[in-house]
Design a protein around this motif. Structure first.
Motif, PDB file in Angstrom:
ATOM      1  N   GLY A 176      45.568  53.813  28.573  1.00  0.00           N
ATOM      2  CA  GLY A 176      44.992  53.677  27.261  1.00  0.00           C
ATOM      3  C   GLY A 176      43.849  52.488  26.964  1.00  0.00           C
ATOM      4  N   ARG A 177      43.785  51.863  28.134  1.00  0.00           N
ATOM      5  CA  ARG A 177      42.730  50.636  27.983  1.00  0.00           C
ATOM      6  C   ARG A 177      41.239  51.121  28.592  1.00  0.00           C
ATOM      7  NH1 ARG A 177      44.293  45.631  26.951  1.00  0.00           N
ATOM      8  NH2 ARG A 177      46.053  46.063  24.945  1.00  0.00           N
ATOM      9  N   SER A 178      40.145  50.867  27.853  1.00  0.00           N
ATOM     10  CA  SER A 178      38.847  51.548  28.421  1.00  0.00           C
ATOM     11  C   SER A 178      38.315  50.430  29.402  1.00  0.00           C
ATOM     12  CB  SER A 178      37.946  51.842  27.430  1.00  0.00           C
ATOM     13  OG  SER A 178      38.159  50.595  26.520  1.00  0.00           O
TER      14      SER A 178
ATOM     15  N   ALA B  80      47.655  50.552  37.207  1.00  0.00           N
ATOM     16  CA  ALA B  80      47.825  49.289  36.429  1.00  0.00           C
ATOM     17  C   ALA B  80      46.600  49.196  35.407  1.00  0.00           C
ATOM     18  CB  ALA B  80      47.963  48.081  36.919  1.00  0.00           C
ATOM     19  N   GLY B  81      45.602  49.772  35.510  1.00  0.00           N
ATOM     20  CA  GLY B  81      44.161  49.669  34.714  1.00  0.00           C
ATOM     21  C   GLY B  81      43.335  48.708  35.276  1.00  0.00           C
ATOM     22  N   GLY B  82      43.364  48.585  36.491  1.00  0.00           N
ATOM     23  CA  GLY B  82      42.356  47.874  37.181  1.00  0.00           C
ATOM     24  C   GLY B  82      41.168  48.465  37.856  1.00  0.00           C
ATOM     25  N   ASP B  83      40.167  48.106  38.078  1.00  0.00           N
ATOM     26  CA  ASP B  83      39.116  48.583  38.788  1.00  0.00           C
ATOM     27  C   ASP B  83      39.176  47.936  40.279  1.00  0.00           C
ATOM     28  OD1 ASP B  83      36.722  49.682  39.537  1.00  0.00           O
ATOM     29  OD2 ASP B  83      35.262  48.306  38.424  1.00  0.00           O
ATOM     30  N   TYR B  84      39.731  48.397  41.176  1.00  0.00           N
ATOM     31  CA  TYR B  84      39.704  47.940  42.471  1.00  0.00           C
ATOM     32  C   TYR B  84      38.230  48.211  43.203  1.00  0.00           C
ATOM     33  CZ  TYR B  84      41.113  47.490  47.391  1.00  0.00           C
ATOM     34  OH  TYR B  84      41.061  47.040  48.656  1.00  0.00           O
ATOM     35  N   LEU B  85      37.814  47.098  43.789  1.00  0.00           N
ATOM     36  CA  LEU B  85      36.357  47.175  44.075  1.00  0.00           C
ATOM     37  C   LEU B  85      36.304  47.935  45.485  1.00  0.00           C
ATOM     38  CD1 LEU B  85      35.224  43.366  43.341  1.00  0.00           C
ATOM     39  CD2 LEU B  85      34.542  45.508  41.755  1.00  0.00           C
ATOM     40  N   TRP B  86      37.278  48.296  46.062  1.00  0.00           N
ATOM     41  CA  TRP B  86      37.137  49.108  47.323  1.00  0.00           C
ATOM     42  C   TRP B  86      37.712  50.412  47.328  1.00  0.00           C
ATOM     43  CZ3 TRP B  86      33.707  46.718  51.064  1.00  0.00           C
ATOM     44  CH2 TRP B  86      33.560  45.471  50.597  1.00  0.00           C
ATOM     45  N   LYS B  87      37.809  50.795  45.933  1.00  0.00           N
ATOM     46  CA  LYS B  87      38.434  52.088  45.821  1.00  0.00           C
ATOM     47  C   LYS B  87      37.700  53.345  46.012  1.00  0.00           C
ATOM     48  CE  LYS B  87      36.286  52.898  41.016  1.00  0.00           C
ATOM     49  NZ  LYS B  87      35.372  51.514  41.022  1.00  0.00           N
TER      50      LYS B  87
ATOM     51  N   LYS C  19      50.932  43.311  33.889  1.00  0.00           N
ATOM     52  CA  LYS C  19      51.032  41.985  32.956  1.00  0.00           C
ATOM     53  C   LYS C  19      49.891  40.867  33.326  1.00  0.00           C
ATOM     54  CE  LYS C  19      53.156  38.579  30.788  1.00  0.00           C
ATOM     55  NZ  LYS C  19      53.155  38.545  29.067  1.00  0.00           N
ATOM     56  N   ILE C  20      49.441  40.981  34.682  1.00  0.00           N
ATOM     57  CA  ILE C  20      48.368  40.281  35.146  1.00  0.00           C
ATOM     58  C   ILE C  20      47.069  40.754  34.520  1.00  0.00           C
ATOM     59  CG2 ILE C  20      47.057  39.692  37.153  1.00  0.00           C
ATOM     60  CD1 ILE C  20      49.581  39.773  38.649  1.00  0.00           C
ATOM     61  N   LEU C  21      46.739  41.890  34.515  1.00  0.00           N
ATOM     62  CA  LEU C  21      45.386  42.447  34.238  1.00  0.00           C
ATOM     63  C   LEU C  21      45.250  42.783  32.675  1.00  0.00           C
ATOM     64  CD1 LEU C  21      44.901  45.239  37.020  1.00  0.00           C
ATOM     65  CD2 LEU C  21      44.138  42.717  36.967  1.00  0.00           C
ATOM     66  N   HIS C  22      46.438  43.176  32.119  1.00  0.00           N
ATOM     67  CA  HIS C  22      46.454  43.327  30.436  1.00  0.00           C
ATOM     68  C   HIS C  22      47.733  42.491  29.752  1.00  0.00           C
ATOM     69  CE1 HIS C  22      43.326  46.500  31.168  1.00  0.00           C
ATOM     70  NE2 HIS C  22      44.145  46.883  32.249  1.00  0.00           N
TER      71      HIS C  22
END
Length: 372
Positions: free
Chosen positions: A227-229, A260-267, A353-356
């Motif tokens: 749900g997080r943009s 987890a709603g993260g933008d992994y930089l090597w995705k 918990k870390i990212l949001h």
């Protein structure tokens, strides 16, 4: 003469019908995520198939699991047979242990290589009581000790098609199952291997229930993060012998960051292993990452001493660096390596918990810790 022929025909028909009925699956045990495992349930036995227990495996491995006294059909007589429920087990990877523990069968473990790597308090207590025998290292297992323990099964893993020690164990009459959990690429795929242990201990329903709970919680958390943009940028790994190792885009760790709603930089990179990069390449792409996940150092001081270039990253400067190696067992084994693959729901909860952090305001990190 006619009566005799008729009787023989009827008898043969009945035997054939019985054999066909026995060999007709009642159901396929529901394995949904694990690509390397299937379980066919028959009326009187089960057949477990392990496909690709390691990358490039040349064949599948099939096993017949049956109750004591059951006569195995001729069509399956060449397969390794295991009487269930198993009572004495040798495991060879710490990732095997959580499934055994969750099923309430910790007392069945009689041998393990490199005991100091085990973190679980329940298994550590068994080790301290002398109930689990040290078997050396995976590269040099003590075969004599293994045979003397008279296990019902050895749960092993392979890196490639050469497994000479396990070949000797099999020839000695002890069934060896290759567990391919480590070769799964998805978080729920790894966790679903508890179903293998469920059929070994004749506790398939309990294993299904445990996995269903993990799956349900994982999917709930994934939806929560979806749900997080705004997706924080995430970098990973650290330098080892002048190479910076990061998970590839299709790997277990990368998928967890995504969920987890993260933008992994090597995705965008393909594959499931690790990329070996130069520190300069990582700096160019990750210098403005919001979070840094996975260096093995415990403090920012240790990081700066290990490599002064670390201080150039924004995540370092803003103290948003987290490791998963702080939580250890009595002898120094890292709990994350043991339990993490079996409980992706907890790993995902940590990462959210870390990212949001506002999504889980009352949750305390379990595996991960912020560097001191």
């Amino acid at each position: 003469m006619l009566k005799s022929l008729l009787f023989s025909f009827v008898a043969a028909f009945l035997v054939l019908s019985c054999e066909q009925a026995t060999n007709t699956p009642v159901k396929q045990n529901g394995v949904s995520y694990a690509k390397g495992l299937s379980i066919a349930e028959y009326r009187d036995f089960k057949v477990v198939t392990v496909t690709e227990p390691w990358p490039g495996a040349k064949s599948n491995y099939r096993y017949v699991l049956h109750k004591k006294g059951f006569l195995i059909p001729d069509s399956l007589s060449t397969l390794p047979a295991i009487t269930i429920p198993v009572k004495r087990v040798i495991a060879t990877s710490t990732t095997h242990l959580p499934s055994i523990e969750m099923l309430g069968e910790s007392a069945s473990l009689v041998g393990f290589p490199m005991l100091d790597y085990i973190s679980s308090p329940i298994f550590r207590a068994a080790i301290n009581a002398g109930a689990v025998q040290e078997l050396g290292t995976n590269q040099n297992l003590n075969i004599e000790a293994m045979l003397s323990l008279k296990p019902d099964v050895v749960i092993s893993f392979g890196i490639d098609n050469s497994n000479p020690i396990m070949d000797k164990v099999s020839k000695a009459g002890i069934p060896v199952i290759f567990n391919g959990d480590w070769n799964e690429t998805t978080p729920l795929g790894k966790a679903e291997w508890i179903k293998l242990f469920g059929v070994l201990y004749d506790k398939a329903d309990k294993a299904d229930s445990i996995f269903n709970s993990i799956e349900s919680e994982y999917n709930r958390l994934r939806q929560l993060a979806a749900g997080r943009s705004k997706k924080p940028r995430v970098m990973a790994g650290s330098v080892y012998q002048n190479q910076w190792y990061v998970p590839k885009g299709g790997s277990w760790g990368a998928l967890l960051i995504r969920d987890a709603g993260g933008d992994y930089l090597w995705k965008q990179t393909e594959g499931t292993g690790s990329l070996a990069l130069s520190p300069e390449e990582v700096l160019l792409r990750s210098d403005e990452a919001d979070y840094w996940i996975g260096p093995e150092m415990m403090t920012f001081e240790e990081m700066a001493a290990a490599n002064p270039h670390y201080a150039r990253f924004r995540a370092f400067r803003e103290k948003n660096v987290y490791n998963f190696t702080s939580r250890k067992g009595e002898k120094g084994g890292v709990l994350y390596y043991e339990l993490g693959p079996n409980r992706p729901d907890i790993v995902l909860k940590d990462l959210i918990k870390i990212l949001h952090p506002d999504l889980l305001p009352d949750y305390q990190l379990f595996f991960f810790q912020k560097l001191r």
